[in-house]
Write an enzyme that holds these catalytic residues in place. Structure first.
Site, PDB file in Angstrom:
ATOM      1  N   HIS A  65       0.802  -1.121   0.032  1.00 16.83           N
ATOM      2  CA  HIS A  65       0.201  -0.106   0.172  1.00 16.83           C
ATOM      3  C   HIS A  65       0.723   1.191   0.097  1.00 16.83           C
ATOM      4  CE1 HIS A  65      -3.351   2.730   1.043  1.00 16.83           C
ATOM      5  NE2 HIS A  65      -4.035   1.742   0.597  1.00 16.83           N
ATOM      6  N   ASP A 110      -8.075  -5.114  -0.651  1.00 16.86           N
ATOM      7  CA  ASP A 110      -8.560  -5.898  -1.866  1.00 16.86           C
ATOM      8  C   ASP A 110      -7.923  -7.568  -1.677  1.00 16.86           C
ATOM      9  OD1 ASP A 110      -7.308  -3.136  -3.697  1.00 16.86           O
ATOM     10  OD2 ASP A 110      -9.578  -3.998  -3.489  1.00 16.86           O
TER      11      ASP A 110
HETATM   12  C1  SDX Z   1      -6.004   0.285  -3.069  1.00 19.83           C
HETATM   13  O1  SDX Z   1      -4.249   4.799  -2.195  1.00 19.83           O
HETATM   14  C2  SDX Z   1      -5.335   4.010  -1.546  1.00 19.83           C
HETATM   15  O2  SDX Z   1      -5.729   4.399  -0.410  1.00 19.83           O
HETATM   16  C3  SDX Z   1      -5.761   2.787  -2.425  1.00 19.83           C
HETATM   17  C4  SDX Z   1      -6.821   2.088  -1.779  1.00 19.83           C
HETATM   18  C5  SDX Z   1      -7.907   2.734  -1.485  1.00 19.83           C
HETATM   19  O3  SDX Z   1      -8.705   2.325  -0.501  1.00 19.83           O
HETATM   20  O4  SDX Z   1      -8.391   3.551  -2.179  1.00 19.83           O
HETATM   21  O5  SDX Z   1      -6.415   1.357  -0.552  1.00 19.83           O
HETATM   22  C6  SDX Z   1      -7.020   0.726  -2.593  1.00 19.83           C
HETATM   23  O6  SDX Z   1      -5.507   0.670  -4.288  1.00 19.83           O
HETATM   24  C7  SDX Z   1      -5.074  -0.824  -2.477  1.00 19.83           C
HETATM   25  C8  SDX Z   1      -3.792  -1.328  -3.313  1.00 19.83           C
HETATM   26  C9  SDX Z   1      -4.491  -2.537  -4.334  1.00 19.83           C
HETATM   27  N1  SDX Z   1      -3.009  -2.590  -5.236  1.00 19.83           N
HETATM   28  C10 SDX Z   1      -2.857  -4.029  -5.097  1.00 19.83           C
HETATM   29  O7  SDX Z   1      -3.019  -4.935  -4.308  1.00 19.83           O
HETATM   30  C11 SDX Z   1      -1.740  -4.237  -6.171  1.00 19.83           C
HETATM   31  C12 SDX Z   1      -0.220  -4.889  -5.806  1.00 19.83           C
HETATM   32  N2  SDX Z   1       0.420  -3.758  -4.790  1.00 19.83           N
HETATM   33  C13 SDX Z   1       1.182  -3.077  -5.401  1.00 19.83           C
HETATM   34  O8  SDX Z   1       1.315  -2.839  -6.748  1.00 19.83           O
HETATM   35  C14 SDX Z   1       1.872  -1.782  -4.344  1.00 19.83           C
HETATM   36  O9  SDX Z   1       2.011  -2.417  -3.399  1.00 19.83           O
HETATM   37  C15 SDX Z   1       1.272  -0.664  -4.510  1.00 19.83           C
HETATM   38  C16 SDX Z   1       0.996  -0.028  -6.051  1.00 19.83           C
HETATM   39  C17 SDX Z   1      -0.262  -0.830  -3.784  1.00 19.83           C
HETATM   40  C18 SDX Z   1       2.061   0.271  -3.615  1.00 19.83           C
HETATM   41  O10 SDX Z   1       3.209   0.390  -4.052  1.00 19.83           O
HETATM   42  P1  SDX Z   1       4.271   1.335  -3.448  1.00 19.83           P
HETATM   43  O11 SDX Z   1       3.848   1.509  -2.150  1.00 19.83           O
HETATM   44  O12 SDX Z   1       4.506   2.442  -4.434  1.00 19.83           O
HETATM   45  O13 SDX Z   1       5.340   0.385  -3.416  1.00 19.83           O
HETATM   46  P2  SDX Z   1       6.634   0.347  -4.380  1.00 19.83           P
HETATM   47  O14 SDX Z   1       5.899   0.409  -5.706  1.00 19.83           O
HETATM   48  O15 SDX Z   1       7.313   1.674  -3.979  1.00 19.83           O
HETATM   49  O16 SDX Z   1       7.517  -1.054  -3.770  1.00 19.83           O
HETATM   50  C19 SDX Z   1       8.251  -1.010  -2.445  1.00 19.83           C
HETATM   51  C20 SDX Z   1       9.099  -2.420  -2.983  1.00 19.83           C
HETATM   52  C21 SDX Z   1       9.460  -2.784  -4.404  1.00 19.83           C
HETATM   53  O17 SDX Z   1      10.328  -3.747  -4.290  1.00 19.83           O
HETATM   54  P3  SDX Z   1      12.090  -3.229  -4.508  1.00 19.83           P
HETATM   55  O18 SDX Z   1      11.936  -2.204  -5.527  1.00 19.83           O
HETATM   56  O19 SDX Z   1      12.571  -2.379  -3.164  1.00 19.83           O
HETATM   57  O20 SDX Z   1      12.974  -4.534  -4.459  1.00 19.83           O
HETATM   58  O21 SDX Z   1       7.995  -3.422  -2.727  1.00 19.83           O
HETATM   59  C22 SDX Z   1       7.774  -4.209  -3.748  1.00 19.83           C
HETATM   60  C23 SDX Z   1       8.447  -3.274  -4.883  1.00 19.83           C
HETATM   61  O22 SDX Z   1       8.487  -4.301  -6.027  1.00 19.83           O
HETATM   62  N3  SDX Z   1       6.229  -4.379  -3.724  1.00 19.83           N
HETATM   63  C24 SDX Z   1       5.739  -5.578  -4.078  1.00 19.83           C
HETATM   64  C25 SDX Z   1       4.242  -5.631  -3.936  1.00 19.83           C
HETATM   65  N4  SDX Z   1       4.087  -3.868  -3.605  1.00 19.83           N
HETATM   66  C26 SDX Z   1       5.374  -3.329  -3.669  1.00 19.83           C
HETATM   67  N5  SDX Z   1       6.344  -6.884  -4.317  1.00 19.83           N
HETATM   68  C27 SDX Z   1       5.424  -7.731  -4.563  1.00 19.83           C
HETATM   69  N6  SDX Z   1       3.963  -7.687  -4.557  1.00 19.83           N
HETATM   70  C28 SDX Z   1       3.594  -6.590  -4.270  1.00 19.83           C
HETATM   71  N7  SDX Z   1       2.229  -6.261  -4.022  1.00 19.83           N
END
Ligand code: SDX
Length: 393
Positions: free
Chosen positions: A273, A330
Site C-alpha cells: 500500500h 483488496d
Molecule cells: C488500493 O491509496 C489507496 O488508499 C488505495 C486503496 C483505496 O482504498 O483507495 O487502498 C485501494 O488501491 C489498494 C492497493 C491495491 N493494489 C494492489 O494490491 C496491487 C499490488 N500492490 C502493489 O502494486 C503496490 O504495493 C502498490 C502500488 C499498492 C503500492 O506500491 P508502493 O507503495 O509504491 O510500493 P513500491 O512500488 O514503492 O514498492 C516497494 C517495494 C518494491 O520492491 P524493491 O524495488 O524495493 O525491491 O515493494 C515491492 C516493490 O517491487 N512491492 C511488491 C508489492 N508491492 C510493492 N512486491 C510484490 N508484491 C507487491 N504487491
C-alpha cells in the site's frame, strides 16, 4: 537514475503541496483509519452505507429524520432515463463492466446539462442524490449486460443494498428474496470502501472537480482511475492470481519465490500500500468476516484457504517484512464477492459503489470550498537544459 541524479521516485505523481481535507484520517504506520473522526471498526459494525455517506458528505452523523429523508429522496431518483439504456446495447457484450460503468456515468451528465452548475447549491444537492441513486442501478445493468440477462427496474420498497442485490440477482420470471446475511455482509464491505483519503481515484475526482466539472463527469473520471489493477482493479486481480496458483499446481511457496525474484514482474496482488506500512485495518475486518459470511452462505471456497496460506507465508518472509508489505483491502474481498455470486469482473464495480460517497465528499471540498484552487500538481523538471535547434545559433 538519470545524469541529473533524480530517481524514479521523482517521476511519481508526487504532489508536494499536500491537499487539505477534513473527510478521512489515515495513519499508515499505525494502521489507523477514521471517517470524519470515527474509527472504521466502529463505523463498519454499527452504521449503514447511507448513514456513512451522509457523514462523509456533510461532516456529521445525520439525525433519524435527515437519514430518513435522504433515503427517501434516493429511492425516488433510482430510475435511469430509458434512452440511456441504449448505451448498453451499443457496447460489445464482452465489454468490461468498469468500462460500461464509466461510459454510462459520463453519459448521465448529458441528461442534466441545464442543472449541473456547481455554483448552484440546489443542483449540487440534487446531483449528489441522483449519483447515489443511479450508480447502483447502472452497475447492476452492467452486470446484467455481461451475463445477457434483462435489466430489472429498481424496487423502491427496498433499501439501498437490498435493491442493489435484487437488481443484480433477481429475474423477471420469479420473485427474489434478499438474503439478510448477504445484505449485511455487502453493506459492511461497501462501508469499508466508502472513503480512503487522497488515493489515486479520489485525487482524480478532486482534480477534475477543481476545474468546475460537474459531479457526473468527475465521478466518471474517478471510475476510470479506479479500474487500474494497481488500484481498485486489484480485487479482481487477486482472484485471478489465486486461481492461477490453484490451476497451475505450482504451489504457494513457488509462487512466492517468483514474486520475490520479480519473475515476469509478478506481484502479490492485494498486498502492499502507498500509505499503510502496517496491516490495512479494512483487510483485518474483511478477513474476520470472510469465514463467517462464507459459512452463513453455505459456501466453501478453497481459494479462501489458499489466500490465508499465502498471507501466512508472506507475513513470515523477510522480503515482505523488510518492504512492509501487508494485505490491503483488496486481498480478501473478492472471495466474499464471489461467494455472493458476483462475477470477478464486477468486483471493482462494487468497489466503485462503495467509494462513491467519498468521491462526492471530496468533489465538494475541491469545487465548493471558496479557497479551492484548480488542481495543478507541482512538477520537478528533470529534462534537458536550454539548447538551440540545429543550425540556429
Ligand atoms: C488500493 O491509496 C489507496 O488508499 C488505495 C486503496 C483505496 O482504498 O483507495 O487502498 C485501494 O488501491 C489498494 C492497493 C491495491 N493494489 C494492489 O494490491 C496491487 C499490488 N500492490 C502493489 O502494486 C503496490 O504495493 C502498490 C502500488 C499498492 C503500492 O506500491 P508502493 O507503495 O509504491 O510500493 P513500491 O512500488 O514503492 O514498492 C516497494 C517495494 C518494491 O520492491 P524493491 O524495488 O524495493 O525491491 O515493494 C515491492 C516493490 O517491487 N512491492 C511488491 C508489492 N508491492 C510493492 N512486491 C510484490 N508484491 C507487491 N504487491
Amino acid at each position: 537514475t538519470r545524469q541529473t541524479g533524480y530517481t524514479a521516485l521523482d517521476y511519481g505523481f508526487v504532489n508536494t503541496a499536500a491537499t487539505r481535507s477534513a473527510v478521512t484520517y489515515i495513519d499508515g504506520d499505525q494502521g489507523v483509519l477514521r471517517y470524519r473522526g470515527y474509527p472504521i471498526d466502529q463505523i463498519a459494525t454499527n452504521s449503514t452505507y447511507l448513514e456513512v455517506a451522509w457523514l462523509l458528505i456533510y461532516g456529521e452523523l445525520p439525525t433519524a429524520d435527515q437519514l430518513g429523508e435522504f433515503d427517501e429522496r434516493i429511492r425516488r431518483h433510482t430510475l435511469v432515463h430509458e434512452d440511456l439504456k441504449r448505451i448498453f446495447s451499443a457496447l460489445p457484450h464482452t465489454a468490461h463492466p468498469m468500462s460500461v460503468l464509466s461510459s454510462a456515468v459520463s453519459a448521465l451528465s448529458t441528461y442534466y446539462e441545464s442543472e449541473t452548475d456547481p455554483n448552484n447549491p440546489e443542483f449540487v444537492e440534487l446531483n449528489t442524490i441522483r449519483m447515489l441513486a443511479k450508480l447502483p442501478v447502472i452497475a447492476a445493468y452492467a452486470h446484467k449486460k455481461s451475463i445477457g440477462q434483462a435489466f430489472l427496474y429498481p424496487d423502491n420498497n427496498l433499501g439501498f443494498v437490498d435493491n442493489f442485490l435484487k437488481l443484480n440477482f433477481g429475474v423477471m420470471s420469479e420473485p427474489y428474496e434478499v438474503d439478510p446475511v448477504m445484505s449485511r455482509a455487502l453493506e459492511r464491505l461497501l462501508i469499508l470502501h466508502e472513503d480512503h483519503e487522497q488515493n489515486a481515484s479520489t485525487s482524480t475526482v478532486r482534480l477534475v472537480g477543481s476545474t468546475g466539472a460537474n459531479q457526473f463527469s468527475s465521478i466518471s473520471a474517478g471510475i476510470n482511475a479506479l479500474y487500474g489493477p494497481l488500484h481498485g482493479g486489484a480485487n479482481e486481480a487477486v482472484l485471478e492470481m489465486l486461481g492461477r496458483i490453484r490451476d497451475s499446481g505450482e504451489g504457494v511457496q513457488r509462487f512466492v519465490e517468483r514474486v520475490k525474484n520479480k519473475e515476469d514482474g509478478v506481484k502479490l496482488m492485494g498486498f502492499g500500500h502507498r500509505v499503510y506500512k502496517n496491516y490495512d485495518p479494512r483487510a483485518k475486518l474483511v478477513k474476520e468476516s470472510a469465514d463467517e459470511v462464507l459459512q452463513a452462505l453455505g459456501v466453501s471456497d478453497p481459494l479462501l484457504d489458499l489466500a490465508k496460506e499465502l498471507e501466512e507465508i508472506a507475513l513470515n518472509d523477510d522480503y515482505f517484512r523488510e518492504r512492509r508489505l501487508y494485505p490491503n483491502v483488496d486481498f480478501y474481498t473478492g472471495v466474499i464477492y464471489k461467494a455472493m455470486g458476483f462475477p470477478t469482473r464486477m468486483f471493482t464495480v462494487l468497489f466503485a459503489i462503495g467509494r462513491l460517497p467519498g468521491w462526492l465528499a471530496h468533489w465538494r471540498e475541491a469545487s465548493q470550498d471558496p479557497q479551492a484552487k484548480i488542481g495543478r500538481p507541482q512538477q520537478l523538471y528533470v529534462g534537458a537544459g536550454e539548447r538551440n535547434y540545429p543550425g540556429v545559433s
